[in-house]
Write a protein that holds these residues in place. Sequence first.
Motif, mmCIF file in Angstrom:
data_model
loop_
_atom_site.group_PDB
_atom_site.id
_atom_site.type_symbol
_atom_site.label_atom_id
_atom_site.label_comp_id
_atom_site.label_asym_id
_atom_site.label_seq_id
_atom_site.Cartn_x
_atom_site.Cartn_y
_atom_site.Cartn_z
ATOM 1 N N SER A 186 0.823 -1.218 0.000
ATOM 2 C CA SER A 186 0.000 0.000 0.000
ATOM 3 C C SER A 186 0.853 1.263 0.000
ATOM 4 N N SER A 187 2.078 1.154 -0.516
ATOM 5 C CA SER A 187 2.951 2.322 -0.585
ATOM 6 C C SER A 187 2.675 3.102 -1.866
ATOM 7 N N LEU A 188 2.941 4.391 -1.834
ATOM 8 C CA LEU A 188 2.810 5.199 -3.035
ATOM 9 C C LEU A 188 3.888 4.863 -4.052
ATOM 10 N N PHE A 189 5.105 4.593 -3.545
ATOM 11 C CA PHE A 189 6.238 4.324 -4.425
ATOM 12 C C PHE A 189 7.014 3.119 -3.910
ATOM 13 N N ARG A 190 7.737 2.479 -4.813
ATOM 14 C CA ARG A 190 8.591 1.354 -4.459
ATOM 15 C C ARG A 190 9.916 1.475 -5.204
ATOM 16 N N TRP A 191 10.901 0.734 -4.711
ATOM 17 C CA TRP A 191 12.208 0.741 -5.363
ATOM 18 C C TRP A 191 12.132 -0.002 -6.690
ATOM 19 N N GLY A 192 12.751 0.570 -7.725
ATOM 20 C CA GLY A 192 12.776 -0.061 -9.042
ATOM 21 C C GLY A 192 13.944 -1.025 -9.159
ATOM 22 N N THR A 193 13.727 -2.264 -8.776
ATOM 23 C CA THR A 193 14.807 -3.252 -8.745
ATOM 24 C C THR A 193 14.872 -4.116 -10.003
ATOM 25 N N GLU A 194 13.860 -4.009 -10.874
ATOM 26 C CA GLU A 194 13.753 -4.963 -11.977
ATOM 27 C C GLU A 194 14.975 -4.973 -12.895
ATOM 28 N N GLY A 195 15.573 -3.823 -13.147
ATOM 29 C CA GLY A 195 16.681 -3.755 -14.086
ATOM 30 C C GLY A 195 18.059 -3.867 -13.449
ATOM 31 N N GLN A 213 15.826 5.761 -8.715
ATOM 32 C CA GLN A 213 15.305 4.528 -9.313
ATOM 33 C C GLN A 213 14.069 4.098 -8.528
ATOM 34 N N ILE A 214 13.031 4.902 -8.654
ATOM 35 C CA ILE A 214 11.796 4.726 -7.906
ATOM 36 C C ILE A 214 10.639 4.548 -8.880
ATOM 37 N N ASN A 215 9.798 3.560 -8.626
ATOM 38 C CA ASN A 215 8.615 3.326 -9.454
ATOM 39 C C ASN A 215 7.350 3.583 -8.635
ATOM 40 N N GLY A 216 6.267 3.863 -9.337
ATOM 41 C CA GLY A 216 4.993 4.031 -8.659
ATOM 42 C C GLY A 216 4.427 2.698 -8.210
ATOM 43 N N GLU A 217 3.810 2.678 -7.055
ATOM 44 C CA GLU A 217 3.038 1.525 -6.594
ATOM 45 C C GLU A 217 1.559 1.923 -6.643
ATOM 46 N N VAL A 252 7.779 21.348 -5.136
ATOM 47 C CA VAL A 252 6.472 20.705 -5.252
ATOM 48 C C VAL A 252 6.623 19.444 -6.097
ATOM 49 N N VAL A 253 6.046 18.340 -5.611
ATOM 50 C CA VAL A 253 5.959 17.117 -6.403
ATOM 51 C C VAL A 253 4.481 16.840 -6.656
ATOM 52 N N LYS A 254 4.095 16.835 -7.927
ATOM 53 C CA LYS A 254 2.703 16.576 -8.299
ATOM 54 C C LYS A 254 2.545 15.082 -8.562
ATOM 55 N N VAL A 255 1.588 14.452 -7.875
ATOM 56 C CA VAL A 255 1.405 13.006 -7.944
ATOM 57 C C VAL A 255 0.005 12.687 -8.443
ATOM 58 N N LYS A 256 -0.080 11.736 -9.377
ATOM 59 C CA LYS A 256 -1.364 11.209 -9.831
ATOM 60 C C LYS A 256 -1.491 9.767 -9.356
ATOM 61 N N LEU A 257 -2.628 9.418 -8.777
ATOM 62 C CA LEU A 257 -2.854 8.079 -8.241
ATOM 63 C C LEU A 257 -3.376 7.126 -9.306
ATOM 64 N N ALA A 304 11.787 9.120 -2.323
ATOM 65 C CA ALA A 304 12.363 7.870 -1.801
ATOM 66 C C ALA A 304 11.907 7.561 -0.391
ATOM 67 N N ILE A 305 11.664 8.585 0.425
ATOM 68 C CA ILE A 305 11.262 8.298 1.802
ATOM 69 C C ILE A 305 9.925 7.564 1.855
ATOM 70 N N LEU A 306 9.102 7.726 0.819
ATOM 71 C CA LEU A 306 7.775 7.118 0.823
ATOM 72 C C LEU A 306 7.811 5.619 0.569
ATOM 73 N N THR A 307 9.002 5.054 0.340
ATOM 74 C CA THR A 307 9.132 3.602 0.247
ATOM 75 C C THR A 307 9.138 2.954 1.627
ATOM 76 N N TRP A 308 9.324 3.741 2.688
ATOM 77 C CA TRP A 308 9.361 3.214 4.052
ATOM 78 C C TRP A 308 7.967 2.735 4.458
ATOM 79 N N ALA A 309 7.899 1.572 5.100
ATOM 80 C CA ALA A 309 6.632 0.877 5.336
ATOM 81 C C ALA A 309 5.636 1.674 6.164
ATOM 82 N N GLN A 310 6.099 2.548 7.046
ATOM 83 C CA GLN A 310 5.160 3.282 7.895
ATOM 84 C C GLN A 310 4.363 4.337 7.120
ATOM 85 N N PHE A 311 4.753 4.586 5.866
ATOM 86 C CA PHE A 311 4.000 5.521 5.031
ATOM 87 C C PHE A 311 2.898 4.816 4.241
ATOM 88 N N ARG A 312 2.623 3.547 4.511
ATOM 89 C CA ARG A 312 1.591 2.852 3.731
ATOM 90 C C ARG A 312 0.258 3.600 3.847
#
Length: 531
Positions: free
Chosen positions: A60-69, A83-87, A100-105, A172-180
């Motif tokens: 349920s995070s907004l973003f995750r680490w992009g590890t695929e490549g 290297q951050i991807n949207g979740e 300002v960071v503009k985010v679309k869900l 990047a901080i939003l990958t931390w689990a407490q931000f779910r």
Amino acid sequence: MALAVVAALAVAACGGGGAAQERPKAGTTFTYAITGLPTSLDPADYQGDPSRNIGFELGSSLFRWGTEGLPKQGCDALAKVDQINGELAESYERSADGKVVKVKLKEARSAAGNTLTSNDVKWTIDRLIQLKVGTPNTLMQDVADWAADPIKVVDDRNFEILMDNPSAMDIAILTWAQFRVLDSTEIKKNVTAEDPWGKAFVSRNASTFGPWTHVTGDFVSGDRLTLTKNPNYTGERGDVEKLVFVGVADPASRAQLLSTGNASYATGLQYEQYAQLRSNPAIDVQTCVSADRIPLVLNAKDPVLGKNEVRKAISLAIDRKTIVDAVYRGFNKPADATVSAAYGLDLPNAAKYQYNVDEAKKLLSAAGVGPLSITLHISPARPGAEAEQIAILLQSQLRQVGIEVKIQTLASATEINTVFHDGNFQALLYLEPPAVADPYYSLFLYNSSKSKLNTFGYVDAELDSVTAQVGRTTPGAERDALVKKAAEIQANHPGFIYIVDRDFVHAVRKGLTNYQHAPNGEMFVHTLKQG
């Protein structure tokens, strides 16, 4: 109790008859043996590694680490903060001034059927701020420099993150689990005037938009949690149908569950157990790069240990290779520099640790320090069971330069953390596990005089300045040069004195693939596939 848990799981796995062939096929049920279950599922009630393990799996995070490549999907190289991807986030863009960071869900629904909106995001972040939750607020206020009221809702699927100053860490901080992101629609049905943030409800109901769900009876506080698939989740899924967390305090019992097939994964084992499991043909012991480090912390407010020559002398007197060779059974590495090798930088020699007993003695003599006695606080809870072995080796090595070390053991994580946070120690063996694995985070969190976690009185104005520049600079050659400069400053004026660079070690049953090795070291079971 540990033996009872082992027996109960064995019966459950074998249908009561003990026949191994009756166990569920690999990938159907994933049993995750951890050190204990938290008493609450609320991200505001962080209870150490168990909360961390469960929190990351809830997603349920907004973003995750992009590890695929990355090599071995992040096992051999850490993902960087760019290297951050949207979740739950579909896309994002920064303003020209970086404030300002503009985010679309994405379109998403919780297990309760509620649609994800920007109001869920704002309510979640406001909740963390109002409840004064430690790590998230440190990340927002000190690491990424978000504004005091950081989330501005534009419409149901669009919002803005507002910052006081631009930051390379803003997303990047939003990958931390407490931000779910929590399902505020569902939680608000259960709030009261005395409990406006629904803590009683969230403590036993995950209430997220992630890959898993559960009913109240599936969570037994301190003992067990059973998660099943969120039927409304549309993100990437593997083949695991059910994820069971079981709390087993004894590491030998966790290792037994794994070796007998009654657990799919066992966390926090001792290194001799990992070494033994390597010979089990049914077990895969994965060793992955990590930015976690074990430091020796010397209180800079101490009249002797605060002297720079003394701190450098103590660092020179530590034979890091001997410690790692003696303690870790072929795992982990000696810390070779003031900045972790996990970040992949070619650090200058001026930033690297040396072992030189004669030079250490000269520095102590020049500082006017004769025979010295210090007390070293350690705990098997942090950095781990190996703390006593490391302390005994440090005691022997520092004796060679005229420093007597008295070892004082604190049993619990609470005790060692309290001693550290109160700054009530001469020397302390600790653990630095970055919530966000990035050179800025590692430089800032303990060694910056601006950090709330610098409890040991270390101050270097030049390091503060260079570290701040690292935090504002995006990954690349300019940032790497700044990190190298900071590393040299730390070598010449030591803050934390690093001893061990720890690997992430995962002992798992074979039969599953597609592990995503994020820099936080978690499993992400929902992505695993059979084969």
